[in-house]
Design an enzyme around this catalytic site. Structure first.
Site, PDB file in Angstrom:
ATOM      1  N   VAL A   3       0.864  -1.177   0.000  1.00  0.00           N
ATOM      2  CA  VAL A   3       0.000   0.000   0.000  1.00  0.00           C
ATOM      3  C   VAL A   3       0.895   1.219   0.000  1.00  0.00           C
ATOM      4  O   VAL A   3       1.889   1.275   0.745  1.00  0.00           O
ATOM      5  CB  VAL A   3      -0.918   0.018   1.246  1.00  0.00           C
ATOM      6  CG1 VAL A   3      -1.707   1.319   1.307  1.00  0.00           C
ATOM      7  CG2 VAL A   3      -1.858  -1.175   1.228  1.00  0.00           C
ATOM      8  N   ASN A  30       6.564   6.606  -0.788  1.00  0.00           N
ATOM      9  CA  ASN A  30       7.873   6.066  -1.164  1.00  0.00           C
ATOM     10  C   ASN A  30       8.625   5.466   0.019  1.00  0.00           C
ATOM     11  O   ASN A  30       9.853   5.385   0.016  1.00  0.00           O
ATOM     12  CB  ASN A  30       8.741   7.151  -1.827  1.00  0.00           C
ATOM     13  CG  ASN A  30       8.057   7.771  -3.023  1.00  0.00           C
ATOM     14  OD1 ASN A  30       7.498   7.058  -3.870  1.00  0.00           O
ATOM     15  ND2 ASN A  30       8.054   9.098  -3.098  1.00  0.00           N
ATOM     16  N   ARG A  31       7.875   5.032   1.022  1.00  0.00           N
ATOM     17  CA  ARG A  31       8.439   4.425   2.223  1.00  0.00           C
ATOM     18  C   ARG A  31       9.373   5.379   2.985  1.00  0.00           C
ATOM     19  O   ARG A  31      10.174   4.943   3.808  1.00  0.00           O
ATOM     20  CB  ARG A  31       9.200   3.136   1.881  1.00  0.00           C
ATOM     21  CG  ARG A  31       8.291   2.015   1.333  1.00  0.00           C
ATOM     22  CD  ARG A  31       7.210   1.673   2.335  1.00  0.00           C
ATOM     23  NE  ARG A  31       6.451   0.479   1.985  1.00  0.00           N
ATOM     24  CZ  ARG A  31       5.236   0.492   1.463  1.00  0.00           C
ATOM     25  NH1 ARG A  31       4.637   1.649   1.190  1.00  0.00           N
ATOM     26  NH2 ARG A  31       4.598  -0.634   1.215  1.00  0.00           N
ATOM     27  N   MET A  32       9.233   6.672   2.751  1.00  0.00           N
ATOM     28  CA  MET A  32      10.007   7.670   3.502  1.00  0.00           C
ATOM     29  C   MET A  32       9.163   8.134   4.682  1.00  0.00           C
ATOM     30  O   MET A  32       8.730   9.279   4.777  1.00  0.00           O
ATOM     31  CB  MET A  32      10.400   8.834   2.588  1.00  0.00           C
ATOM     32  CG  MET A  32      11.345   8.435   1.471  1.00  0.00           C
ATOM     33  SD  MET A  32      12.920   7.788   2.105  1.00  0.00           S
ATOM     34  CE  MET A  32      13.686   9.313   2.678  1.00  0.00           C
TER      35      MET A  32
END
Length: 221
Positions: A15, A197-199
């Site tokens: 997700v 962006n998984r940041m």
């Protein structure tokens, strides 16, 4: 072959955590005030059992165990949950008095991670919470020798029926001596907000072991 999900399909399961950021200016002055804000958000969002947390303990050999329990109190001293003092988790906590807990509020793209030492909650706290429990849950606490092996379901049903007969003429079921609360006394409390962006945003309250003051650090995702 079983119907296991292929690795390639698992790799596609993700997700994208789009949403608002979480920075130092958004933090409450204390970890417990910030936790209260996010807990209220989780409740308002309709998350099922927003007070559920994954509690992790370890035995003397360092083997970890985790399970879901319900938070039943928090304040500047820490987070409180209740259980049978003869349970596996209580044995772990007596032998290795440290624990961690995670609140996984997935629909909000949020998690809270808590680590710290543990202590027993006071008897007055335990009595007050015990009095608020449904009678059936009170009887269950008397009936179940938690974490011990039983032959079959009938053993549990018979034990519950026995507890019901024992206290049939008692208006208020007393708190068992083997049942009470544990408090996690945090030295770290991390607030995790999912981002694109998984940041992700990770802000952690850490206690200074010298002056016992709290400091906030931003961690890389």
């Amino acid at each position: 072959m079983t119907d296991a999900v292929p690795n390639a399909e698992l790799a596609r399961m993700r997700v994208d955590y789009a949403g608002a950021g979480f920075d130092l200016d958004d933090l409450a002055p204390t970890w417990h005030e910030q936790f209260g804000r996010w807990l209220a958000d989780a409740e308002a969002a309709g998350i099922v059992e927003p007070n559920a947390m994954v509690l992790a303990t370890a035995d003397l050999a360092g083997r970890p165990s985790s399970r879901s329990v319900l938070l039943k109190g928090f304040d500047p001293r820490g987070l409180v949950f209740y259980t049978n003092y003869t349970s596996a988790k209580s044995h772990d906590l007596r032998r290795a008095p440290m624990a961690s807990a995670t609140f996984p509020w997935y629909p909000l793209r949020r998690q809270v991670h808590v680590r710290g030492s543990v202590e027993e909650a006071g008897p007055e706290e335990a009595d007050a919470y015990w009095a608020s429990r449904p009678r059936g849950a009170q009887l269950g606490a008397w009936a179940s020798a938690q974490s011990t092996e039983v032959a079959d379901r009938r053993v549990l049903d018979d034990a519950l029926e026995g507890a019901a007969r024992r206290f049939a003429d008692v208006e208020q079921v007393p708190r068992p001596p083997h049942w009470g609360g544990w408090r996690i006394v945090p030295d770290q409390v991390e607030f995790w907000q999912g981002r694109e962006n998984r940041m992700h945003d990770r802000l952690r309250f850490d206690i200074d072991r010298h002056d016992r003051s709290w400091r906030v650090r931003r961690l890389a995702p």
